[in-house]
Structure formats: C-alpha cells, structure tokens
Design a protein around this motif. Structure first.
Motif, PDB file in Angstrom:
ATOM      1  N   ILE A  91       9.700  -0.344 -19.490  1.00  0.00           N
ATOM      2  CA  ILE A  91      10.281  -0.616 -18.023  1.00  0.00           C
ATOM      3  C   ILE A  91       9.706   0.101 -17.027  1.00  0.00           C
ATOM      4  O   ILE A  91       8.830  -0.241 -15.815  1.00  0.00           O
ATOM      5  CB  ILE A  91      11.573  -0.664 -17.800  1.00  0.00           C
ATOM      6  N   ALA A  92       9.223   1.369 -17.248  1.00  0.00           N
ATOM      7  CA  ALA A  92       8.671   2.153 -16.273  1.00  0.00           C
ATOM      8  C   ALA A  92       7.212   1.945 -16.078  1.00  0.00           C
ATOM      9  O   ALA A  92       6.643   2.007 -14.951  1.00  0.00           O
ATOM     10  CB  ALA A  92       8.597   3.854 -16.674  1.00  0.00           C
ATOM     11  N   LEU A  93       6.502   1.643 -17.154  1.00  0.00           N
ATOM     12  CA  LEU A  93       5.049   1.302 -17.288  1.00  0.00           C
ATOM     13  C   LEU A  93       4.715  -0.135 -16.305  1.00  0.00           C
ATOM     14  O   LEU A  93       3.979  -0.467 -15.672  1.00  0.00           O
ATOM     15  CB  LEU A  93       4.236   1.115 -18.395  1.00  0.00           C
ATOM     16  N   GLY A  94       5.912  -0.998 -16.581  1.00  0.00           N
ATOM     17  CA  GLY A  94       5.993  -2.076 -15.919  1.00  0.00           C
ATOM     18  C   GLY A  94       6.009  -2.000 -14.427  1.00  0.00           C
ATOM     19  O   GLY A  94       5.457  -2.712 -13.593  1.00  0.00           O
ATOM     20  N   TRP A  95       6.993  -0.938 -13.935  1.00  0.00           N
ATOM     21  CA  TRP A  95       7.181  -0.818 -12.392  1.00  0.00           C
ATOM     22  C   TRP A  95       5.928  -0.241 -11.926  1.00  0.00           C
ATOM     23  O   TRP A  95       5.491  -0.631 -10.800  1.00  0.00           O
ATOM     24  CB  TRP A  95       8.397   0.029 -12.405  1.00  0.00           C
ATOM     25  N   ILE A  96       5.139   0.453 -12.668  1.00  0.00           N
ATOM     26  CA  ILE A  96       3.895   1.013 -12.102  1.00  0.00           C
ATOM     27  C   ILE A  96       2.917  -0.081 -11.666  1.00  0.00           C
ATOM     28  O   ILE A  96       2.529  -0.212 -10.852  1.00  0.00           O
ATOM     29  CB  ILE A  96       3.110   1.788 -13.090  1.00  0.00           C
ATOM     30  N   PHE A  97       2.894  -1.178 -12.566  1.00  0.00           N
ATOM     31  CA  PHE A  97       2.015  -2.306 -12.416  1.00  0.00           C
ATOM     32  C   PHE A  97       2.505  -3.157 -11.217  1.00  0.00           C
ATOM     33  O   PHE A  97       1.789  -3.380 -10.280  1.00  0.00           O
ATOM     34  CB  PHE A  97       2.053  -3.021 -13.398  1.00  0.00           C
ATOM     35  N   LEU A  98       4.130  -3.387 -11.292  1.00  0.00           N
ATOM     36  CA  LEU A  98       4.610  -4.372 -10.288  1.00  0.00           C
ATOM     37  C   LEU A  98       4.514  -3.513  -9.004  1.00  0.00           C
ATOM     38  O   LEU A  98       4.393  -4.325  -7.919  1.00  0.00           O
ATOM     39  CB  LEU A  98       5.777  -4.599 -10.784  1.00  0.00           C
ATOM     40  N   TRP A  99       4.903  -2.286  -8.693  1.00  0.00           N
ATOM     41  CA  TRP A  99       4.567  -1.424  -7.667  1.00  0.00           C
ATOM     42  C   TRP A  99       3.403  -1.621  -7.105  1.00  0.00           C
ATOM     43  O   TRP A  99       3.279  -1.750  -5.680  1.00  0.00           O
ATOM     44  CB  TRP A  99       5.122  -0.271  -7.608  1.00  0.00           C
ATOM     45  N   ALA A 100       2.391  -1.500  -7.845  1.00  0.00           N
ATOM     46  CA  ALA A 100       1.205  -1.587  -7.167  1.00  0.00           C
ATOM     47  C   ALA A 100       0.837  -3.000  -6.612  1.00  0.00           C
ATOM     48  O   ALA A 100       0.123  -3.060  -5.591  1.00  0.00           O
ATOM     49  CB  ALA A 100       0.098  -1.223  -8.448  1.00  0.00           C
ATOM     50  N   PHE A 101       1.363  -3.951  -7.374  1.00  0.00           N
ATOM     51  CA  PHE A 101       1.044  -5.502  -6.567  1.00  0.00           C
ATOM     52  C   PHE A 101       1.976  -5.542  -5.381  1.00  0.00           C
ATOM     53  O   PHE A 101       1.494  -5.856  -4.391  1.00  0.00           O
ATOM     54  CB  PHE A 101       1.786  -6.389  -7.648  1.00  0.00           C
ATOM     55  N   ILE A 102       3.055  -4.779  -5.408  1.00  0.00           N
ATOM     56  CA  ILE A 102       4.098  -5.018  -4.067  1.00  0.00           C
ATOM     57  C   ILE A 102       3.379  -4.317  -2.967  1.00  0.00           C
ATOM     58  O   ILE A 102       3.260  -4.595  -1.798  1.00  0.00           O
ATOM     59  CB  ILE A 102       5.441  -4.587  -4.428  1.00  0.00           C
ATOM     60  N   ASP A 103       2.874  -3.129  -3.138  1.00  0.00           N
ATOM     61  CA  ASP A 103       2.341  -2.300  -2.191  1.00  0.00           C
ATOM     62  C   ASP A 103       1.262  -2.734  -1.641  1.00  0.00           C
ATOM     63  O   ASP A 103       0.731  -2.830  -0.404  1.00  0.00           O
ATOM     64  CB  ASP A 103       2.108  -0.876  -2.767  1.00  0.00           C
ATOM     65  N   LYS A 104       0.348  -3.320  -2.459  1.00  0.00           N
ATOM     66  CA  LYS A 104      -1.055  -4.022  -2.080  1.00  0.00           C
ATOM     67  C   LYS A 104      -0.844  -5.367  -1.256  1.00  0.00           C
ATOM     68  O   LYS A 104      -1.493  -5.633  -0.256  1.00  0.00           O
ATOM     69  CB  LYS A 104      -1.852  -4.337  -3.103  1.00  0.00           C
ATOM     70  N   VAL A 105       0.252  -6.169  -1.546  1.00  0.00           N
ATOM     71  CA  VAL A 105       0.527  -7.246  -0.860  1.00  0.00           C
ATOM     72  C   VAL A 105       0.959  -6.930   0.581  1.00  0.00           C
ATOM     73  O   VAL A 105       0.524  -7.382   1.482  1.00  0.00           O
ATOM     74  CB  VAL A 105       1.687  -8.306  -1.574  1.00  0.00           C
ATOM     75  N   PHE A 106       1.832  -5.826   0.674  1.00  0.00           N
ATOM     76  CA  PHE A 106       2.815  -5.739   2.058  1.00  0.00           C
ATOM     77  C   PHE A 106       2.145  -4.534   2.799  1.00  0.00           C
ATOM     78  O   PHE A 106       2.673  -4.312   3.852  1.00  0.00           O
ATOM     79  CB  PHE A 106       4.309  -5.462   1.821  1.00  0.00           C
ATOM     80  N   GLY A 107       1.290  -3.726   1.997  1.00  0.00           N
ATOM     81  CA  GLY A 107       0.729  -2.544   2.840  1.00  0.00           C
ATOM     82  C   GLY A 107       1.838  -1.694   3.364  1.00  0.00           C
ATOM     83  O   GLY A 107       2.222  -1.279   4.327  1.00  0.00           O
ATOM     84  N   LEU A 108       2.569  -1.079   2.346  1.00  0.00           N
ATOM     85  CA  LEU A 108       3.750  -0.340   2.692  1.00  0.00           C
ATOM     86  C   LEU A 108       3.461   1.068   2.899  1.00  0.00           C
ATOM     87  O   LEU A 108       4.533   1.827   3.038  1.00  0.00           O
ATOM     88  CB  LEU A 108       4.731  -0.371   1.349  1.00  0.00           C
ATOM     89  N   GLY A 109       2.235   1.449   2.942  1.00  0.00           N
ATOM     90  CA  GLY A 109       2.060   2.943   3.423  1.00  0.00           C
ATOM     91  C   GLY A 109       1.802   3.839   2.444  1.00  0.00           C
ATOM     92  O   GLY A 109       1.806   5.160   2.472  1.00  0.00           O
ATOM     93  N   PHE A 110       1.866   3.522   0.911  1.00  0.00           N
ATOM     94  CA  PHE A 110       1.770   4.337   0.011  1.00  0.00           C
ATOM     95  C   PHE A 110       0.086   4.350  -0.347  1.00  0.00           C
ATOM     96  O   PHE A 110      -0.698   5.046   0.085  1.00  0.00           O
ATOM     97  CB  PHE A 110       2.400   3.860  -1.287  1.00  0.00           C
ATOM     98  N   ALA A 111      -0.166   3.699  -1.479  1.00  0.00           N
ATOM     99  CA  ALA A 111      -1.437   3.533  -1.675  1.00  0.00           C
ATOM    100  C   ALA A 111      -2.267   2.512  -0.548  1.00  0.00           C
ATOM    101  O   ALA A 111      -3.553   2.733  -0.624  1.00  0.00           O
ATOM    102  CB  ALA A 111      -1.924   2.882  -3.272  1.00  0.00           C
ATOM    103  N   THR A 112      -1.644   1.613  -0.287  1.00  0.00           N
ATOM    104  CA  THR A 112      -2.351   0.555   0.931  1.00  0.00           C
ATOM    105  C   THR A 112      -1.640   1.240   2.210  1.00  0.00           C
ATOM    106  O   THR A 112      -0.343   0.990   2.534  1.00  0.00           O
ATOM    107  CB  THR A 112      -2.220  -0.663   0.558  1.00  0.00           C
ATOM    108  N   LYS A 113      -2.481   1.189   2.990  1.00  0.00           N
ATOM    109  CA  LYS A 113      -2.083   1.802   4.586  1.00  0.00           C
ATOM    110  C   LYS A 113      -1.295   0.616   5.047  1.00  0.00           C
ATOM    111  O   LYS A 113      -1.521  -0.749   4.852  1.00  0.00           O
ATOM    112  CB  LYS A 113      -3.122   2.218   5.455  1.00  0.00           C
ATOM    113  N   ALA A 114      -0.329   0.654   6.013  1.00  0.00           N
ATOM    114  CA  ALA A 114       0.387  -0.177   6.660  1.00  0.00           C
ATOM    115  C   ALA A 114      -0.502  -1.208   7.574  1.00  0.00           C
ATOM    116  O   ALA A 114      -1.577  -0.345   8.207  1.00  0.00           O
ATOM    117  CB  ALA A 114       1.592   0.607   7.420  1.00  0.00           C
ATOM    118  N   GLY A 115      -0.522  -2.366   7.646  1.00  0.00           N
ATOM    119  CA  GLY A 115      -1.198  -3.227   8.175  1.00  0.00           C
ATOM    120  C   GLY A 115      -2.436  -3.678   7.630  1.00  0.00           C
ATOM    121  O   GLY A 115      -3.349  -4.507   7.916  1.00  0.00           O
ATOM    122  N   ASN A 116      -2.710  -3.115   6.230  1.00  0.00           N
ATOM    123  CA  ASN A 116      -3.938  -3.211   5.519  1.00  0.00           C
ATOM    124  C   ASN A 116      -3.517  -4.236   4.162  1.00  0.00           C
ATOM    125  O   ASN A 116      -4.130  -4.379   3.417  1.00  0.00           O
ATOM    126  CB  ASN A 116      -4.531  -2.072   4.987  1.00  0.00           C
ATOM    127  N   GLY A 117      -2.247  -4.605   4.076  1.00  0.00           N
ATOM    128  CA  GLY A 117      -1.603  -5.322   2.815  1.00  0.00           C
ATOM    129  C   GLY A 117      -2.589  -6.872   2.837  1.00  0.00           C
ATOM    130  O   GLY A 117      -3.034  -7.240   3.829  1.00  0.00           O
TER     131      GLY A 117
END
Length: 198
Positions: A50-76
């Motif tokens: 589950i933890a490793l699944g969340w790492i993959f899914l979180w990367a997807f979510i952050d890159k889609v919406f640009g939540l300001g973690f690995a992907t800057k806001a506005g760059n989603g």
C-alpha cells in the motif's frame, strides 16, 4: 478456534511411518494454521504494498495538479505542463542522457508515463494485477535509475533499484491477498485463464 490454533482433533492427529516415527501433518491440517510470525509478515508486506502504491499514485496526482511538491503549482499536467519535460529535459545525466532528453515533453511519453504511474499505484493499493504492476513498476524504476548515472549518493545502488526489488517480492509473495482484493481478483474467469494477470 483462531487462525493460529489447530482444532483439537487435528492437534491429536499424527501420522506415523513404518517405524512409528511421527511424520509431518497432512497439508490440509497445515493449511489451516498460521503462526504469529507468518501473520505479521503478511500484514507487513501488505503495508509495504500500500505504501509503495501510494508513492506511485501520489506522483501521478502531484504531476496532474501541480500541488507544489515535486511539481510546482501552475505546472501541472492539467495546466498544460509536461510531466516528463522538467526531469528528462534538465536533470538527466550519464550515458543515456541524450536519449532521455529527446523524449522530454513528447505527448506519447507524457501519456505513457502518467498512465503507468496511475495504473501501477492503483493496482498496488488495491492488491490486484500484482505481477503486471511489479513488471511495469520495476521497468519504470530501472529506467528512472538509468536516467541519472551514476547515482548521486552511492556509486552503484539507489532507491529506485530497492523499490524495484520490493515490487518483485510483493508479487512473488501474493501480497495483494492481505488488505487487498487479490483473492477476489484471482477468482475472476479471465485471471484463472491467464495467470500472469494475477
């Protein structure tokens, strides 16, 4: 009776060889027992899954919406940004750098990468399609490892290779059956016909 105890009749039942030496309990009896260590192992592997699944899914979510973690806001991706352009265009190094730079920002690479992140993460969290998720996730992780060679903190090993190994362990141990839908998935007619979907 708990999962870690044998029924009294099973506890008294022993099979002996010709010389009267006790033999191992029948498989049907052993299948009903589970030691505390095995149970802890099952739940630990499920937690890792589950933890490793969340790492993959979180990367997807952050890159889609640009939540300001690995992907800057506005760059989603939803804002018109490219999930592959930043890393593959700027951060790659080593013998394969030119190959990866040529892929940066390509629409097909964005779609393939994002579909992979979402599908692998979802499969791991749900505990379904573990073999496919392990192969696809392992391939993605090894490719990410080769994008930056040598690794920054160790001349040989990095977290991408460790995650790939963990994925293999999860698939080989049936980790989707505990706290997941692995057993339900395995009963589907198509999965019975095509065991590699397990």
């Amino acid at each position: 009776m708990t999962a870690t105890q044998l029924p009294r009749t099973a506890q008294r039942h022993t099979t002996t060889g010709r010389n009267g030496t006790p033999l191992a309990a029948p498989a049907s009896v052993l299948a009903t027992t589970e030691t505390p260590a095995r149970k802890a192992t099952r739940y630990t592997l499920a937690g890792l899954r589950i933890a490793l699944g969340w790492i993959f899914l979180w990367a997807f979510i952050d890159k889609v919406f640009g939540l300001g973690f690995a992907t800057k806001a506005g760059n989603g991706w939803i804002d018109g940004g490219s999930p592959t352009k930043g890393f593959l265009g700027n951060a790659v190094a080593g013998p394969f750098a030119d190959i990866y730079r040529n892929l940066a920002g390509a629409a097909w690479a964005d779609w393939l990468f994002m579909t992979g992140l979402a599908a692998i993460g979802t499969a791991l969290i749900l505990g379904i399609g573990m073999r496919i998720a392990a192969v696809a996730g392992g391939l993605l992780l090894v490719l990410m490892f080769t994008a930056v060679l040598p690794p920054e903190n160790n001349p040989v090993m990095d977290d991408h290779l460790i995650y790939a190994a963990v994925l293999a362990v999860l698939a080989l141990t049936g980790a989707g059956d505990t706290l997941g839908l692995g057993t339900v998935w395995a009963r589907l007619p198509i999965v019975r016909r095509l065991p590699w979907l397990r």
